[in-house]
Design a protein around this motif. Sequence first.
Motif, short mmCIF file in Angstrom:
data_model
loop_
_atom_site.label_atom_id
_atom_site.label_comp_id
_atom_site.label_asym_id
_atom_site.label_seq_id
_atom_site.Cartn_x
_atom_site.Cartn_y
_atom_site.Cartn_z
N PRO A 55 56.10 18.69 54.42
CA PRO A 55 57.22 17.74 55.87
C PRO A 55 57.87 19.82 55.76
O PRO A 55 57.96 20.70 55.14
N ASN A 56 58.24 20.56 57.00
CA ASN A 56 58.70 21.32 57.51
C ASN A 56 57.53 22.85 57.38
O ASN A 56 56.48 22.51 56.97
N ASN A 57 58.20 23.13 56.37
CA ASN A 57 57.98 24.78 55.98
C ASN A 57 57.35 24.34 54.33
O ASN A 57 57.12 25.44 53.62
N GLU A 58 57.60 23.16 53.07
CA GLU A 58 57.49 23.27 52.44
C GLU A 58 55.82 23.40 52.12
O GLU A 58 55.22 22.99 53.12
N LYS A 59 55.34 23.47 50.89
CA LYS A 59 54.08 23.63 50.26
C LYS A 59 53.40 22.51 49.47
O LYS A 59 54.70 22.02 49.02
N CYS A 60 52.45 22.06 49.13
CA CYS A 60 52.14 21.23 48.13
C CYS A 60 52.06 22.40 46.62
O CYS A 60 50.85 22.50 46.90
N CYS A 61 52.79 21.98 46.30
CA CYS A 61 52.32 22.78 44.49
C CYS A 61 52.36 21.66 42.86
O CYS A 61 52.92 20.48 43.23
N TYR A 62 51.98 22.43 42.69
CA TYR A 62 50.79 21.99 40.66
C TYR A 62 53.09 22.06 40.41
O TYR A 62 52.90 22.82 40.70
N ASN A 63 52.81 21.26 39.70
CA ASN A 63 54.26 20.90 39.28
C ASN A 63 54.27 21.04 37.78
O ASN A 63 55.12 19.99 36.86
N GLY A 64 53.45 21.23 37.27
CA GLY A 64 53.05 21.46 35.58
C GLY A 64 52.23 19.91 35.16
O GLY A 64 51.52 19.70 34.60
N CYS A 65 51.74 18.92 36.47
CA CYS A 65 51.37 17.67 35.58
C CYS A 65 51.02 17.09 36.82
O CYS A 65 49.86 16.65 36.82
N GLY A 66 51.43 17.17 38.44
CA GLY A 66 50.36 16.40 38.97
C GLY A 66 51.08 17.74 40.84
O GLY A 66 51.95 18.45 40.18
N HIS A 67 51.11 17.33 41.91
CA HIS A 67 51.28 17.78 43.43
C HIS A 67 52.95 17.31 43.81
O HIS A 67 52.86 16.15 44.34
N GLN A 68 53.74 18.35 44.33
CA GLN A 68 54.35 17.62 44.96
C GLN A 68 54.72 18.88 46.25
O GLN A 68 55.21 20.08 45.68
N CYS A 69 55.75 18.26 47.24
CA CYS A 69 56.07 19.55 48.32
C CYS A 69 57.50 20.05 48.02
O CYS A 69 58.41 19.54 47.55
N ILE A 70 57.25 21.13 47.65
CA ILE A 70 58.57 22.87 47.41
C ILE A 70 58.15 23.37 48.25
O ILE A 70 57.75 23.50 49.20
N ALA A 71 60.10 23.47 48.97
CA ALA A 71 60.35 25.12 49.59
C ALA A 71 60.09 25.92 48.90
O ALA A 71 59.61 26.63 47.36
N PRO A 72 58.91 26.90 49.85
CA PRO A 72 58.50 28.01 49.30
C PRO A 72 59.15 29.14 48.87
O PRO A 72 60.05 29.05 49.85
N TYR A 73 58.99 30.10 48.21
CA TYR A 73 59.59 31.32 48.61
C TYR A 73 58.75 33.00 49.11
O TYR A 73 57.30 32.86 49.36
#
Length: 118
Positions: A55-73
């Motif tokens: 959603p919105n401006n979040e990106k699909c990022c690797y979290n160390g084990c899987g992928h999740q939506c995280i607010a970018p910088y």
Amino acid sequence: MEKLWSGVFALILALGAFAFAEADRNFRAKPGVCPRRHWGTGICAEFCSKDRDCPNNEKCCYNGCGHQCIAPYTVKPGRCALPQGTPMCAEYCYHDGQCPGEQKCCRTTCGHACSEPC
């Protein structure tokens, strides 16, 4: 007559699949950079596969084990100097957004700290 309609239907399906593939290929990643991973692993699940899944401006990022939506910088302009001097093994920042003014989060000899860009 039935062969004609099945041929038309197959052509419509092929054109639709081509249009969908072309739209998928033209999709651009959202602006910003995924945050640097902190120590440890994240949730071992795939909550997204591409930025458009978020959603919105979040990106699909690797979290160390899987992928999740995280607010970018956003990366600030400039470059970090090569680390030198006394070994500093601490994490004072993880990304540019945590540094004041125009400072960037730069690699030290053994960690990261806010520094003026060069």
